[in-house]
Scaffold this active site. Structure first.
Site, PDB file in Angstrom:
ATOM      1  N   ASP A  93       0.848  -1.183   0.000  1.00 54.73           N
ATOM      2  CA  ASP A  93       0.000   0.000   0.000  1.00 54.73           C
ATOM      3  C   ASP A  93       0.890   1.242   0.000  1.00 54.73           C
ATOM      4  OD1 ASP A  93       0.925   0.265   2.576  1.00 54.73           O
ATOM      5  OD2 ASP A  93      -0.964  -0.257   3.535  1.00 54.73           O
ATOM      6  N   ASP A 267      -8.052  -7.366   0.863  1.00 58.22           N
ATOM      7  CA  ASP A 267      -7.081  -7.642   1.926  1.00 58.22           C
ATOM      8  C   ASP A 267      -7.694  -7.237   3.248  1.00 58.22           C
ATOM      9  OD1 ASP A 267      -5.581  -5.045   3.272  1.00 58.22           O
ATOM     10  OD2 ASP A 267      -6.553  -4.597   1.371  1.00 58.22           O
ATOM     11  N   CYS A 305     -12.905 -28.876   8.006  1.00 57.07           N
ATOM     12  CA  CYS A 305     -11.701 -28.107   7.681  1.00 57.07           C
ATOM     13  C   CYS A 305     -10.473 -29.010   7.744  1.00 57.07           C
ATOM     14  CB  CYS A 305     -11.549 -26.934   8.651  1.00 57.07           C
ATOM     15  SG  CYS A 305     -10.079 -25.921   8.360  1.00 57.07           S
ATOM     16  N   CYS A 307      -7.245 -27.819   7.863  1.00 58.49           N
ATOM     17  CA  CYS A 307      -6.061 -27.116   8.362  1.00 58.49           C
ATOM     18  C   CYS A 307      -5.453 -27.876   9.546  1.00 58.49           C
ATOM     19  CB  CYS A 307      -6.421 -25.686   8.769  1.00 58.49           C
ATOM     20  SG  CYS A 307      -7.132 -25.551  10.438  1.00 58.49           S
ATOM     21  N   CYS A 310      -7.517 -27.935  12.857  1.00 51.60           N
ATOM     22  CA  CYS A 310      -8.712 -28.785  12.869  1.00 51.60           C
ATOM     23  C   CYS A 310      -8.367 -30.261  12.699  1.00 51.60           C
ATOM     24  CB  CYS A 310      -9.672 -28.344  11.765  1.00 51.60           C
ATOM     25  SG  CYS A 310     -10.403 -26.718  12.054  1.00 51.60           S
ATOM     26  N   HIS A 336      -5.634 -21.515  10.940  1.00 54.63           N
ATOM     27  CA  HIS A 336      -7.011 -21.913  10.633  1.00 54.63           C
ATOM     28  C   HIS A 336      -7.763 -20.796   9.921  1.00 54.63           C
ATOM     29  CE1 HIS A 336     -11.146 -23.264  10.973  1.00 54.63           C
ATOM     30  NE2 HIS A 336     -11.405 -22.045  11.415  1.00 54.63           N
TER      31      HIS A 336
END
Length: 376
Positions: A93, A267, A305, A307, A310, A336
Site C-alpha cells: 500500500d 485484503d 476443515c 487445516c 482442525c 485456521h
C-alpha cells in the site's frame, strides 16, 4: 513464466468475475484474498505456511516498513521478497491510510504529508514521489498510488476536496512510477459514499491509466449496507479488463458480497488479528475459543476443515493454550483463519466458473445462520 503484468478474465456469473493476474513472480487467482504482512511478516505464520493455506500474494505496508527497518535497508538486503522469504507476488500500500490513522502531528499540503512516527516521534515526509520511491526500494510487484483517506464522518465538500487532491496525487504517482516492466501501479478511487464523486474519481483515474484500480475509502466505519450501496455501482465505473481491488475488506460476508458485485481482490488484517485474540472463523460463523464451553470439547473447530488446527487439535486444547497464553494458540488459530479465508475464495472461484454462484452464496449464508455446533 511471464515477464510482464497482465490480467485475464476467464468467467463471469452476473457481476462476479474470476480470472488470473499474471506477474513475473507467479499467477494470482481471482477473486483473491491477500493476507496482510504489515511489517514484513504475517503475524504468527511462517511464509511457507501462508502459502500452504492457498495464498497467491501478500500485502506489505509502506508506512510501517519505511519507519522500521526502512526501505533503504530492505533494498540493501535484496528487497522485500528476499528479506521476508516470500518468492510470490507482493502488493504494497502507499502509506496514506496509516499516515492519516496512526501518525502524530500530521501536516497535509498539496505537496504531501509531514508527520511524526507513532514509534519514536521522528519526523518524516510522504509524497507521491517518495511513496513511489519507497515501494520501488521494497521491490513490490503491485504498487499503490499515494492517496489521502479522509476520516469519516466528513462533509461531502471535505470528501470532494480530498478526492480531488488524491486524483492530483494519482497523476504524480503515475509520473514518478515510470516504466517498470513486470510491475504494476494501481490507482485508488475515492469519493466516500457519494455516487457523483465516485464517478468523477473513476473518470480521472481512467484518463491517467493504470494497470489496476482500487476502491478506497470503504470499510472505515460506514457499515455494510452503505459499503454494498457503493459497490452496487462503483466497480462499473472501472475498466472491465483491469483488476478491481477493494481495500481493507474484510469479514467473510463482506467478501462474498463484494465478489457478487464485481470485486477481484481484497485484503484485511482480520483473519490474523482474530487468531491472536482467540477468535476463529468457520463455515458456521465465528467461534470464541476463550469461552468455557470449549474446555472439555474434544471436537475440532470445524469438522470439514483440513487445516492443522482442525486436523490435529481439539477445541479443548485450543481453549487451554489460549488461556495459558501459549504462542501456539496464535499460530494455530491464525493458520485456521487464513485457511478458511482461502477455502472461501476457492469456493467462490469454482462457483463463478461453473455459473453456480447463487447456489454457493445461498449455502454460505445458510451455514452461517445455523450458528456454532451445540455444546456437549
Amino acid at each position: 513464466m511471464t515477464q510482464r503484468f497482465s490480467f485475464e478474465l476467464t468467467a463471469t456469473d452476473g457481476r462476479a468475475r474470476t480470472g488470473v493476474i499474471s506477474t513475473p513472480r507467479g499467477e494470482i487467482r481471482t477473486p483473491a484474498f491477500m493476507p496482510v504482512g504489515t511489517a514484513g511478516t504475517v503475524k504468527a505464520m511462517l511464509p511457507e505456511n501462508v502459502r500452504a493455506t492457498g495464498a497467491d500474494i501478500l500485502l506489505g505496508n509502506t508506512y510501517h516498513l519505511m519507519l522500521r527497518p526502512t526501505a533503504e535497508r530492505v533494498a540493501r538486503l535484496g528487497g522485500l521478497h528476499r528479506f521476508m522469504n516470500w518468492d510470490r507476488p507482493i502488493l504494497t500500500d502507499s502509506g496514506g491510510f496509516q499516515v492519516m490513522s496512526l501518525a502524530d502531528l500530521r501536516k497535509l499540503s498539496e505537496e504531501g504529508v509531514t508527520f511524526r512516527s507513532h514509534i519514536d516521534g521522528s519526523k518524516h515526509h510522504l509524497s507521491p514521489e517518495r511513496s513511489m520511491e519507497i515501494q520501488r526500494l521494497l521491490g513490490s510487484d503491485i504498487v499503490m498510488a499515494f492517496d489521502e483517506c479522509p476520516a469519516l464522518p466528513a462533509t461531502e465538500e471535505a470528501v470532494a476536496q480530498s478526492m480531488r487532491l488524491s486524483m492530483r496525487w494519482a497523476r504524480r504517482s503515475r509520473e514518478a512510477f515510470g516504466d517498470r516492466p513486470g510491475h504494476a501501479l494501481f490507482g485508488i478511487m475515492q469519493g466516500g459514499v457519494t455516487r457523483d464523486l465516485r464517478e468523477e474519481s473513476a473518470a480521472a483515474l481512467r484518463e491517467i491509466g493504470f494497470e489496476g484500480y482500487a476502491i478506497g475509502g470503504l470499510a472505515v466505519g460506514e457499515g455494510q449496507e452503505a459499503m454494498f450501496g457503493v459497490l452496487d455501482y462503483a466497480p462499473g465505473f472501472l475498466p472491465e479488463d483491469r483488476p478491481r481491488y477493494l481495500m481493507g475488506v474484510g469479514k467473510p460476508d463482506d467478501i462474498v458480497g463484494a465478489v457478487e458485485r464485481g470485486v477481484d481482490m481484497m485484503d484485511c488484517v482480520l483473519p490474523s488479528r482474530s487468531g491472536r485474540t482467540g477468535q476463529a472463523w468457520t463455515r458456521r460463523g465465528q467461534v470464541n475459543i476463550k469461552n468455557a464451553r470449549h474446555m472439555d470439547d474434544p471436537r475440532p473447530l470445524d469438522e470439514a476443515c483440513s487445516c492443522p488446527a482442525c486436523r490435529s487439535y481439539s477445541r479443548a486444547y485450543l481453549h487451554h493454550v489460549f488461556r495459558a497464553q501459549e504462542i501456539i494458540a496464535s499460530m494455530l488459530l491464525t493458520w485456521h483463519n487464513l485457511h478458511y479465508y482461502q477455502e472461501l475464495m476457492q469456493g467462490l472461484r469454482t462457483a463463478i466458473a461453473a455459473g453456480r454462484l447463487g447456489e454457493f452464496v445461498a449455502a454460505f449464508h445458510a451455514a452461517r445462520a445455523e450458528g456454532d455446533i451445540e455444546p456437549l
